[in-house]
Enzyme design. Structure first.
Site, PDB file in Angstrom:
ATOM      1  N   TYR A 203      -0.842  44.077  28.932  1.00 22.70           N
ATOM      2  CA  TYR A 203       0.372  43.304  29.225  1.00 22.70           C
ATOM      3  C   TYR A 203       0.238  42.793  30.654  1.00 22.70           C
ATOM      4  O   TYR A 203       0.018  43.594  31.576  1.00 22.70           O
ATOM      5  CB  TYR A 203       1.610  44.204  29.134  1.00 22.70           C
ATOM      6  CG  TYR A 203       1.876  44.777  27.755  1.00 22.70           C
ATOM      7  CD1 TYR A 203       2.797  44.188  26.898  1.00 22.70           C
ATOM      8  CD2 TYR A 203       1.206  45.923  27.306  1.00 22.70           C
ATOM      9  CE1 TYR A 203       3.052  44.720  25.636  1.00 22.70           C
ATOM     10  CE2 TYR A 203       1.459  46.464  26.045  1.00 22.70           C
ATOM     11  CZ  TYR A 203       2.376  45.849  25.210  1.00 22.70           C
ATOM     12  OH  TYR A 203       2.624  46.379  23.962  1.00 22.70           O
ATOM     13  N   LYS A 299       7.559  47.594  18.611  1.00 18.99           N
ATOM     14  CA  LYS A 299       8.337  48.668  17.985  1.00 18.99           C
ATOM     15  C   LYS A 299       8.930  48.306  16.616  1.00 18.99           C
ATOM     16  O   LYS A 299       9.464  49.181  15.936  1.00 18.99           O
ATOM     17  CB  LYS A 299       9.490  49.094  18.924  1.00 18.99           C
ATOM     18  CG  LYS A 299       9.026  49.690  20.242  1.00 18.99           C
ATOM     19  CD  LYS A 299       8.217  50.937  20.006  1.00 18.99           C
ATOM     20  CE  LYS A 299       7.767  51.606  21.279  1.00 18.99           C
ATOM     21  NZ  LYS A 299       6.681  52.568  21.047  1.00 18.99           N
ATOM     22  N   TYR A 387       5.373  54.543  24.602  1.00 21.94           N
ATOM     23  CA  TYR A 387       4.428  53.640  23.929  1.00 21.94           C
ATOM     24  C   TYR A 387       3.927  54.258  22.627  1.00 21.94           C
ATOM     25  O   TYR A 387       3.849  53.576  21.599  1.00 21.94           O
ATOM     26  CB  TYR A 387       3.270  53.336  24.885  1.00 21.94           C
ATOM     27  CG  TYR A 387       2.356  52.250  24.388  1.00 21.94           C
ATOM     28  CD1 TYR A 387       2.799  50.940  24.254  1.00 21.94           C
ATOM     29  CD2 TYR A 387       1.035  52.538  24.036  1.00 21.94           C
ATOM     30  CE1 TYR A 387       1.963  49.947  23.783  1.00 21.94           C
ATOM     31  CE2 TYR A 387       0.190  51.552  23.571  1.00 21.94           C
ATOM     32  CZ  TYR A 387       0.662  50.253  23.448  1.00 21.94           C
ATOM     33  OH  TYR A 387      -0.175  49.271  22.980  1.00 21.94           O
TER      34      TYR A 387
HETATM   35  C1  PHB Z   1       0.179  42.409  18.551  1.00 19.15           C
HETATM   36  O1  PHB Z   1      -0.974  42.892  18.451  1.00 19.15           O
HETATM   37  O2  PHB Z   1       0.555  41.471  17.858  1.00 19.15           O
HETATM   38  C2  PHB Z   1       1.114  43.007  19.562  1.00 19.15           C
HETATM   39  C3  PHB Z   1       0.678  44.055  20.348  1.00 19.15           C
HETATM   40  C4  PHB Z   1       1.548  44.598  21.275  1.00 19.15           C
HETATM   41  C5  PHB Z   1       2.822  44.092  21.394  1.00 19.15           C
HETATM   42  C6  PHB Z   1       3.256  43.056  20.596  1.00 19.15           C
HETATM   43  C7  PHB Z   1       2.396  42.500  19.667  1.00 19.15           C
HETATM   44  O3  PHB Z   1       3.655  44.616  22.313  1.00 19.15           O
END
Ligand code: PHB
Ligand code: APR
Length: 392
Positions: A203, A299, A387
């Protein structure tokens, strides 16, 4: 009118409805699933891809985890990036647990593929589903199929019909009994058959806005960038997307991005919606029918899994042991976890996105929070335990 009987009528054959149907069927409780769309349509929806223990546990209990075990990617950590700084959070070391990256659509496919052999009824392309007598112990649903109206009598109705379905709308005060937060941006997502840039999900908070690096497999990447609500997908050529993504992920991660042709590209707005109650009489809501979380933290499906765990336990207790505590406590228990997950999604959204009306103070708070996280095991543990998913 043709009429049948079942213990639980389930509206919606997304992950919530199918998980519930499999669990009830395994326990010897009869159910019928009504779905408005075709199987192919249901499988064409692209969703997030991070699975918590509660989702993995359901698939294992149903003995439907062989593909998940073979193809899912267990993740030991998660990355927060801020400009050129990269904070690696050792999720496994801090919590002893992992998440597994596996497309949520694949979970739906596994549930669908196994359904025929397991003996519960699914009716696709069921039009105009309507709910009746939900205040009584003898509710029923009607639907249209092949030009005929049909009726299913049942003891309970499970509304697993997503945000736009009829179940929530059948609850009292459905147009006022909710709490909502709309974020002033969306995510532009791209799926591409290229190796992912990062092993862990990353992120990133950049001056131009948020970016996310994720994956579906070792050869398929899923990336997102924050965009204004006025943005149009047509204005984002692949090249423009890759340029912006690399900039926002920072030089270290960008160096590992492999570009390729997008196979899916779409914009989704971010919001949180939580309905005030998940039960009324003989009607229960589960999954997106009752709540929407912003995708930050992935989530959505995992909350559907915790709802279904609570609801299936409650229904099994009711049908097998004539105990009503579970069904009476379901709404409070499920909402308690929904609010905690929504809090984490809100926290991560607030920490990692750029808010144009946020001002200098809010940005300084983000930097201070990231500085704190970078230097504090306690802060990293808080993120890690949220998480991987809070305990049921
Ligand atoms: C996804 O892999 O699409 C994905 C992963 C983490 C997130 C949201 C989407 O927080
Ligand atoms: N009649 C019958 N079915 C309906 C109706 C209706 N009127 N309206 C909607 N449905 C069906 C939809 O077509 C869909 O297949 O209900 C299903 C709901 O599925 P989802 O929207 O996927 O919701 P849910 O099963 O609760 O999934 C929860 O899983 O995939 C993730 O991120 C996703 O957060 C979501 C989570």
């Amino acid at each position: 009118m043709q009429s049948t009987k079942t213990d639980v009528a389930i509206i919606g054959a997304g992950p919530s409805g199918l998980m519930l149907a499999h669990i009830l069927n395994q326990a010897g409780i009869s159910c019928t699933v009504l779905e408005r769309k075709s199987p192919d349509y249901v499988l064409s929806r692209i969703r997030a891809g991070v699975l918590e223990q509660c989702t993995l546990q359901i698939m294992e209990n149903l003995s439907l985890d062989s593909r998940l075990k073979a193809e899912g990617l267990p993740h030991d950590g998660v990355i927060l990036a801020d400009g050129e700084r990269v904070i690696d959070i050792d999720v496994k070391g801090l919590t002893g647990s992992q998440v597994v990256v596996y497309g949520q659509t694949e979970i739906t496919k596994d549930l669908m593929d196994a359904a025929d052999g397991r003996g519960f009824t699914r009716i696709y392309e069921a039009d105009n589903v309507q709910l009746f007598n939900i205040e009584t112990e003898a509710p029923f649903v009607t639907y249209e199929k092949g030009g005929e109206t049909r009726r299913i009598d049942c003891r309970f109705i499970a509304g697993c019909d997503g945000f736009h379905g009829p179940a929530r709308k059948a609850m009292p005060n459905s147009d006022t009994n909710y709490v909502e937060k709309v974020y002033p941006f969306g995510w532009l997502g791209v799926l591409a058959d290229v190796p992912p840039a990062t092993h862990e999900v990353a992120y990133a908070n950049h001056h131009n806005g948020f970016a996310l690096s994720s994956m579906r497999s070792l050869t398929r990447s899923r990336y997102y960038i924050q965009v204004g609500l006025e943005e149009k997908v047509e204005d984002w050529s692949d090249e423009r997307f890759w340029d912006e993504l690399e900039l926002r992920l920072g030089a270290d991660i960008a160096a590992k991005v492999t570009r390729g042709q997008s196979i899916e590209k779409s914009i989704a707005p971010l919001r949180s919606f939580i309905f005030g109650s998940m039960r009324h009489g003989s009607l229960f809501l589960a999954g997106d029918a009752a709540h929407i979380v912003p995708p930050t933290g992935a989530k959505g499906l995992n909350l559907a899994s915790s709802d279904i765990t609570y609801l299936s336990e409650a229904l099994i207790d009711y049908f097998k042991h004539r105990k009503s505590d579970g069904i009476n406590n379901y709404s409070d228990k499920a909402l308690n976890r929904v609010w905690k997950s929504s809090r984490f999604s809100w926290y991560l959204t607030t920490l990692m996105h750029r808010f144009h009306d946020g001002g200098e103070f809010n940005r300084k708070m983000q930097v201070a929070e990231l500085n704190y996280i970078a230097g504090s095991k306690a802060a990293q543990t808080t993120i890690a335990e949220n998480y991987i998913g809070l305990p049921l």
